[in-house]
Design a protein around this motif. Structure first.
Motif, PDB file in Angstrom:
ATOM      1  N   GLU A   1      74.576 138.386  29.078  1.00  0.00           N
ATOM      2  CA  GLU A   1      73.865 137.191  29.545  1.00  0.00           C
ATOM      3  C   GLU A   1      73.670 136.191  28.412  1.00  0.00           C
ATOM      4  N   ALA A   2      74.363 136.445  27.285  1.00  0.00           N
ATOM      5  CA  ALA A   2      74.257 135.537  26.135  1.00  0.00           C
ATOM      6  C   ALA A   2      75.609 134.848  25.943  1.00  0.00           C
ATOM      7  N   GLY A   3      76.278 135.116  24.822  1.00  0.00           N
ATOM      8  CA  GLY A   3      77.528 134.415  24.516  1.00  0.00           C
ATOM      9  C   GLY A   3      78.619 134.612  25.550  1.00  0.00           C
ATOM     10  N   GLY A   4      78.594 135.760  26.230  1.00  0.00           N
ATOM     11  CA  GLY A   4      79.649 136.052  27.203  1.00  0.00           C
ATOM     12  C   GLY A   4      79.249 135.745  28.632  1.00  0.00           C
TER      13      GLY A   4
ATOM     14  N   ASP B   1      82.100 134.650  31.224  1.00  0.00           N
ATOM     15  CA  ASP B   1      83.000 135.749  31.594  1.00  0.00           C
ATOM     16  C   ASP B   1      82.277 136.747  32.495  1.00  0.00           C
ATOM     17  N   SER B   2      81.003 136.943  32.235  1.00  0.00           N
ATOM     18  CA  SER B   2      80.247 137.897  33.056  1.00  0.00           C
ATOM     19  C   SER B   2      80.081 137.398  34.490  1.00  0.00           C
ATOM     20  N   VAL B   3      79.821 136.107  34.643  1.00  0.00           N
ATOM     21  CA  VAL B   3      79.715 135.564  36.008  1.00  0.00           C
ATOM     22  C   VAL B   3      81.065 135.688  36.703  1.00  0.00           C
ATOM     23  N   ARG B   4      82.153 135.398  35.947  1.00  0.00           N
ATOM     24  CA  ARG B   4      83.493 135.557  36.533  1.00  0.00           C
ATOM     25  C   ARG B   4      83.726 136.996  36.984  1.00  0.00           C
TER      26      ARG B   4
ATOM     27  N   ILE C   1      70.007 132.391  30.803  1.00  0.00           N
ATOM     28  CA  ILE C   1      70.883 132.148  29.667  1.00  0.00           C
ATOM     29  C   ILE C   1      70.109 132.559  28.414  1.00  0.00           C
ATOM     30  N   ILE C   2      70.606 133.599  27.738  1.00  0.00           N
ATOM     31  CA  ILE C   2      69.916 134.158  26.585  1.00  0.00           C
ATOM     32  C   ILE C   2      70.517 133.644  25.280  1.00  0.00           C
ATOM     33  N   GLY C   3      69.631 133.276  24.345  1.00  0.00           N
ATOM     34  CA  GLY C   3      70.074 132.860  23.012  1.00  0.00           C
ATOM     35  C   GLY C   3      70.185 131.353  22.910  1.00  0.00           C
TER      36      GLY C   3
ATOM     37  N   ARG D   1      72.055 140.298  13.818  1.00  0.00           N
ATOM     38  CA  ARG D   1      72.792 139.245  14.517  1.00  0.00           C
ATOM     39  C   ARG D   1      72.221 139.027  15.928  1.00  0.00           C
ATOM     40  N   ILE D   2      71.888 140.136  16.592  1.00  0.00           N
ATOM     41  CA  ILE D   2      71.349 140.016  17.951  1.00  0.00           C
ATOM     42  C   ILE D   2      69.973 139.328  17.919  1.00  0.00           C
ATOM     43  N   ILE D   3      69.186 139.622  16.864  1.00  0.00           N
ATOM     44  CA  ILE D   3      67.884 138.937  16.743  1.00  0.00           C
ATOM     45  C   ILE D   3      68.111 137.435  16.537  1.00  0.00           C
ATOM     46  N   LEU D   4      69.102 137.105  15.734  1.00  0.00           N
ATOM     47  CA  LEU D   4      69.371 135.687  15.462  1.00  0.00           C
ATOM     48  C   LEU D   4      69.948 134.953  16.660  1.00  0.00           C
ATOM     49  N   GLU D   5      70.934 135.575  17.324  1.00  0.00           N
ATOM     50  CA  GLU D   5      71.728 134.825  18.299  1.00  0.00           C
ATOM     51  C   GLU D   5      71.450 135.169  19.752  1.00  0.00           C
ATOM     52  N   GLU D   6      70.893 136.344  20.009  1.00  0.00           N
ATOM     53  CA  GLU D   6      70.750 136.750  21.407  1.00  0.00           C
ATOM     54  C   GLU D   6      69.290 136.980  21.785  1.00  0.00           C
ATOM     55  N   ARG D   7      68.967 138.236  22.184  1.00  0.00           N
ATOM     56  CA  ARG D   7      67.626 138.461  22.736  1.00  0.00           C
ATOM     57  C   ARG D   7      66.484 138.233  21.751  1.00  0.00           C
ATOM     58  N   GLY D   8      66.800 138.221  20.459  1.00  0.00           N
ATOM     59  CA  GLY D   8      65.754 137.973  19.475  1.00  0.00           C
ATOM     60  C   GLY D   8      65.307 136.522  19.419  1.00  0.00           C
TER      61      GLY D   8
END
Ligand code: ZN
Length: 537
Positions: free
Chosen positions: A225-228, A231-234, A254-256, A330-337
């Motif tokens: 639900e973040a960068g991808g 593609d996930s919706v597809r 939309i996460i991140g 990285r996940i803390i910086l760019e995604e759920r964090g």
């Protein structure tokens, strides 16, 4: 003896006697059990409200008319209030709490009359024991289920990253069928989680096809639900298409921060799919934070393969630990964090309940470390080692939230549970989702109309899962009804103080019985287990 007496009576006296005998039961049994008068009826289908009375007999809406004067055992004056169908929550984790709090106060007090379990690929396998214990417990809201793809794969293959053999796929399909026969409304997946994340798209589609053949839908917590996200919706659309069944993006968000704004494109994908005939829909909760376990949210899937022992072994291997810490940072910086350790909040830690409510940056400081992203990542891994916590992740864009809410194919689902009042620091969505849509997003921000909001909470989810007799205020439908003050309804639960019930709902009726009124739950426990399209009861 009686007959002879009747013969002896003059005709007029006999007629009088008969009319008395008939009149007595009539006086004892009024036409209706309940009449709700003077309310603004919002029918759940999205039509503008109209003024009218609603009469209930037994568990059914017997009559709706501008004015109903027939005698009723009970009347409720709904002047100034909205009378709507009870809300249907299509995404809950209510098995967390339903046995301890069978009244499900947090939901019912918001007007929710039906809760659906088994989303995110996670359900008991089989589902029947849970359905039986809910039925035996006597609960307040109605209760239905999905069967979970992740739980099925876990049972057949385990939490490992490999393809299924043809024989295993057969076994999994058999479990999907069993779930549908036991009353599931469809197949859920959680392709973000272990072991769902190890499932190729084609395998999910095969299981989805089995559910679809039996009348079920597919509902998915997507792979990314973040960068991808796109593609996930597809993928979700593709599974609906290949599986030949309705498909739903659940709790779309939309996460991140660097992905914010992508709902423009994700919604476009849904629109395009619908235009070519794919029955794709969405649900959503109205908060800019998500909630799941710290490990699922902040660790990469490869670090979670194989279950707890395998995870601990990896963390005990220095080279792997530093690799994992890098990924977690990285996940803390760019995604759920959400780019900041203090955007991660601990909700519940069984091994140290005092951590509930604290922010990851503060917990890092508490361990004598500077609250940098790297140190916060180290703290997250320390938490996983200690036994894990559930967390709350403030990383969802508000603009995306509102854009998704406005979309006509979006319905509301809380993704909540049934909290023990006062226990731990759960996401406020369990207490506030429906009231928040009506208070904040309808009345205050005017993002959608009241009628549209009720449609997203009633007729739309009912139609989605094939509940033909609920979700709409219409004669002949089951009497699941919410009565609320549109000027006062609001959520009070916050991330700091989650244990607060919503306000502004006056009465809630489930299967014809008043389950909540005057600020209190009643003794009625009228909820039923609802069975899906393939159930043989
Ligand atoms: Zn989920």
């Amino acid at each position: 003896m009686r007959i002879r007496l009747a013969f002896l009576l003059p005709c007029g006296a006999l007629a009088a006697l008969i009319s008395v005998l008939i009149a007595i039961p009539e006086a004892q049994a009024p036409a209706f059990d309940l009449v709700i008068r003077n309310g603004r009826i919002v029918d759940g289908m999205g039509s503008p409200w109209y003024r009218g009375d609603v009469a209930v007999r037994g568990d059914t809406i017997a009559r709706i008319a501008p004015r109903i004067d027939a005698p009723a055992a009970r009347t409720i004056d709904a002047a100034g209030k909205v009378v709507s169908p009870g809300f249907i929550d299509i995404h809950t984790h209510a098995r967390r709490g339903i046995m301890q709090v069978p009244t499900a106060d947090n939901y019912v007090r918001q007007g929710v009359t039906t809760i659906m379990e088994g989303p995110d690929g996670s359900s008991p396998v089989p589902i029947k024991p849970l359905l039986d214990s809910v039925a035996a417990k006597r609960v307040t809201p109605n209760f239905g289920m999905f069967i979970g793809q992740g739980s099925i794969r876990d049972q057949v293959i385990g939490p490992v990253n490999r393809k299924a053999t043809p024989h295993e796929i057969e076994k999994m399909i058999a479990l999907v069928r069993q779930g549908m026969e036991q009353g599931a409304f469809g197949l859920s997946s959680g392709l973000f989680y272990v072991p769902g994340t190890f499932t190729p798209t084609a395998e999910v589609a095969e299981l989805a096809r089995a559910a679809g053949r039996m009348g079920g839908i597919y509902i998915s917590h997507m792979r990314d639900e973040a960068g991808g996200i796109l593609d996930s919706v597809r993928e979700t659309i593709e599974i609906g298409e290949k599986g030949g069944l309705p498909t739903q993006v659940t709790h779309h968000k939309i996460i991140g921060t660097k992905n914010w704004g992508r709902s423009v494109d994700s919604l476009k994908l849904v629109d395009e799919a619908r235009a070519r005939g794919v029955d794709a829909t969405i649900d959503q909760y109205p908060y800019t934070a998500s909630s799941t376990s710290i490990q699922a949210a902040l660790m990469p899937a490869w670090g979670l393969e194989g279950g707890r022992e395998a995870i601990l072994k990896r963390l005990a291997t220095p080279s792997m630990r530093s690799e994992l810490q890098k990924e977690t940072a990285r996940i803390i910086l760019e995604e759920r964090g959400g780019g900041d350790p203090n955007n991660v909040q601990l909700a519940r830690c069984d091994w140290d309940p005092s951590l509930a409510g604290k922010r990851l940056g503060d917990v890092t400081k508490g361990r004598g470390l500077e609250p940098t992203v790297d140190n916060a990542a180290a703290t997250a891994l320390w938490i996983v080692e200690k036994g894990g916590c559930s967390g709350i992740f403030h990383a969802i864009g508000e603009d995306d939230l509102q854009r998704i809410l406005r979309h006509p194919a979006t319905m509301i689902g809380s993704d909540g549970e049934i909290p023990i009042f006062g226990d731990a620091s759960p996401h406020p969505r369990s207490y506030g989702t429906f009231a928040r849509v009506l208070g904040r997003y309808v009345r205050e921000l005017k993002v959608i109309s009241l009628e549209e909001a009720v449609r997203k909470m009633a007729a739309f989810p009912a139609q989605r899962i094939g509940l033909a007799d609920r979700g709409v205020l219409r004669e002949g439908m089951k009497a699941d009804i919410a009565i609320f003050d549109p000027a006062a309804v609001r959520d009070l639960a916050t991330f700091e103080r989650p244990h607060q019930y919503a306000e502004g709902v006056a009465q809630v009726i489930v299967n014809g019985q008043v389950a909540f009124e005057d600020g209190k739950m009643t003794v009625a426990r009228p909820g039923r287990v609802l069975l899906g399209p393939a159930a043989h009861p």
